[in-house]
Design a protein around this motif. Structure first.
Motif, PDB file in Angstrom:
ATOM      1  N   LYS A  35      -5.795 -10.967   3.266  1.00 30.87           N
ATOM      2  CA  LYS A  35      -4.938 -10.812   4.449  1.00 30.87           C
ATOM      3  C   LYS A  35      -5.422 -11.688   5.605  1.00 30.87           C
ATOM      4  O   LYS A  35      -6.564 -12.116   5.662  1.00 30.87           O
ATOM      5  CB  LYS A  35      -4.905  -9.348   4.894  1.00 30.87           C
ATOM      6  N   PHE A  36      -4.521 -11.937   6.535  1.00 30.70           N
ATOM      7  CA  PHE A  36      -4.816 -12.650   7.777  1.00 30.70           C
ATOM      8  C   PHE A  36      -5.484 -13.999   7.481  1.00 30.70           C
ATOM      9  O   PHE A  36      -6.539 -14.329   8.033  1.00 30.70           O
ATOM     10  CB  PHE A  36      -5.698 -11.791   8.687  1.00 30.70           C
ATOM     11  N   GLY A  37      -4.858 -14.739   6.590  1.00 32.21           N
ATOM     12  CA  GLY A  37      -5.406 -16.038   6.214  1.00 32.21           C
ATOM     13  C   GLY A  37      -6.661 -15.924   5.377  1.00 32.21           C
ATOM     14  O   GLY A  37      -7.493 -16.830   5.372  1.00 32.21           O
ATOM     15  N   ASN A  38      -6.802 -14.805   4.665  1.00 34.45           N
ATOM     16  CA  ASN A  38      -7.960 -14.547   3.807  1.00 34.45           C
ATOM     17  C   ASN A  38      -9.260 -14.535   4.621  1.00 34.45           C
ATOM     18  O   ASN A  38     -10.295 -15.037   4.180  1.00 34.45           O
ATOM     19  CB  ASN A  38      -8.054 -15.588   2.689  1.00 34.45           C
ATOM     20  N   THR A  39      -9.201 -13.918   5.806  1.00 33.24           N
ATOM     21  CA  THR A  39     -10.366 -13.897   6.698  1.00 33.24           C
ATOM     22  C   THR A  39     -10.827 -12.485   7.047  1.00 33.24           C
ATOM     23  O   THR A  39     -11.612 -12.294   7.989  1.00 33.24           O
ATOM     24  CB  THR A  39     -10.061 -14.640   8.012  1.00 33.24           C
ATOM     25  N   ALA A  40     -10.353 -11.473   6.309  1.00 36.76           N
ATOM     26  CA  ALA A  40     -10.749 -10.094   6.605  1.00 36.76           C
ATOM     27  C   ALA A  40     -11.235  -9.388   5.343  1.00 36.76           C
ATOM     28  O   ALA A  40     -11.066  -8.175   5.193  1.00 36.76           O
ATOM     29  CB  ALA A  40      -9.590  -9.329   7.242  1.00 36.76           C
TER      30      ALA A  40
END
Length: 270
Positions: free
Chosen positions: A142-147
């Motif tokens: 999620k969230f640009g794969n940043t979480a």
């Protein structure tokens, strides 16, 4: 005199504690600068052969093994458990109500976390193993794969409804966010941070304030404050999360109230 000194004592939301000469590190107490947490939270270093006992007439107690090899003794039971570190192996934690004694004996140098709070209810003691608190992927991709992170819950209101506390752990992927989207809940929460390298660091947000998180630092998050976290690229961050239920208002897994300003991110393309 004591009441006046407590009233004038500044309340804080972040700390950088140190171990004392007796191997004790104090985070929150009922009357220090972090008293809004309504919990007594401390870390202990034990050397091989050293023992510590914990028992209270008014408090429930949870003892979490962070690293090392120890013998837990309680209620006529005894169990030897080990954990290389918080980054590679899951948790062992012993939870007991008031008037139940927990003794920890180290078989090698070990570190434990002790979480206490006032609780008049009595309940059966329980030793939680890594199998009882498996790591579960959260916000993957999620969230640009940043979480990306792994989360476990050792006990909460569903697992132990008689308790006044919640205890769990988070492993943050390197350079990722945790507790994102920014969220809040009414119950106070404490985060203890550890990093897989001594120079590791991150950022801890408490409301509109931001602090540099380093090894053994902690956030003391008052109820109602937003509290996302982030870790710098190159480092893995461990967080022990501890919540104190409010009277007649326990924290539940469904109590994640995300800030409405950021809800659009759930459907955003990156």
């Amino acid at each position: 005199m004591r009441k006046n000194s407590m009233k004038n004592m500044e309340e804080k939301v972040f700390g950088y504690p140190q171990y004392d000469s007796n191997g004790e590190m104090v985070l929150t107490t009922y009357d220090n600068e972090y008293r809004a947490m309504r919990m007594d939270i401390r870390l202990y270093t034990l050397y091989a052969g050293q023992s510590r006992s914990f028992e209270s007439e008014k408090e429930e107690t949870a003892v979490l093994l962070l690293s090392g090899k120890i013998i837990f003794a309680w209620d006529g039971n005894q169990e030897t458990v080990s954990r290389k570190d918080v980054f590679t192996q899951g948790p062992w934690a012993l939870h007991a109500s008031k008037n139940h004694k927990i003794t920890v004996t180290a078989l090698q140098e070990s570190e434990i976390l002790v979480q206490k709070t006032l609780n008049e209810r009595e309940f059966a003691s329980r030793l939680y193993s890594p199998e009882d608190a498996p790591w579960i992927a959260s916000s993957k991709g999620k969230f640009g794969n940043t979480a990306n992170r792994l989360v476990n819950t050792i006990f909460d209101h569903d697992i132990c409804p008689e308790s006044n506390m919640v205890l769990g752990e988070v492993l943050n992927a390197r350079g990722n966010w945790s507790g994102y989207l920014p969220h809040r809940h009414l119950q106070p929460e404490t985060y203890l941070f550890k990093f897989d390298r001594p120079e590791g660091f991150g950022a801890s947000f408490v409301g509109d304030q931001v602090f540099k998180s380093v090894n053994n630092s902690f956030s003391a998050i008052p109820g109602g404050e937003l509290h996302p976290q982030a870790v710098a690229p190159g480092f893995q961050m461990y967080t022990c999360w501890m919540i104190r239920h409010l009277d007649d208002n326990p924290w539940l897994q469904t109590d994640r109230n995300e800030d409405e300003r950021y809800l659009w991110l759930h459907d955003a393309e990156f």
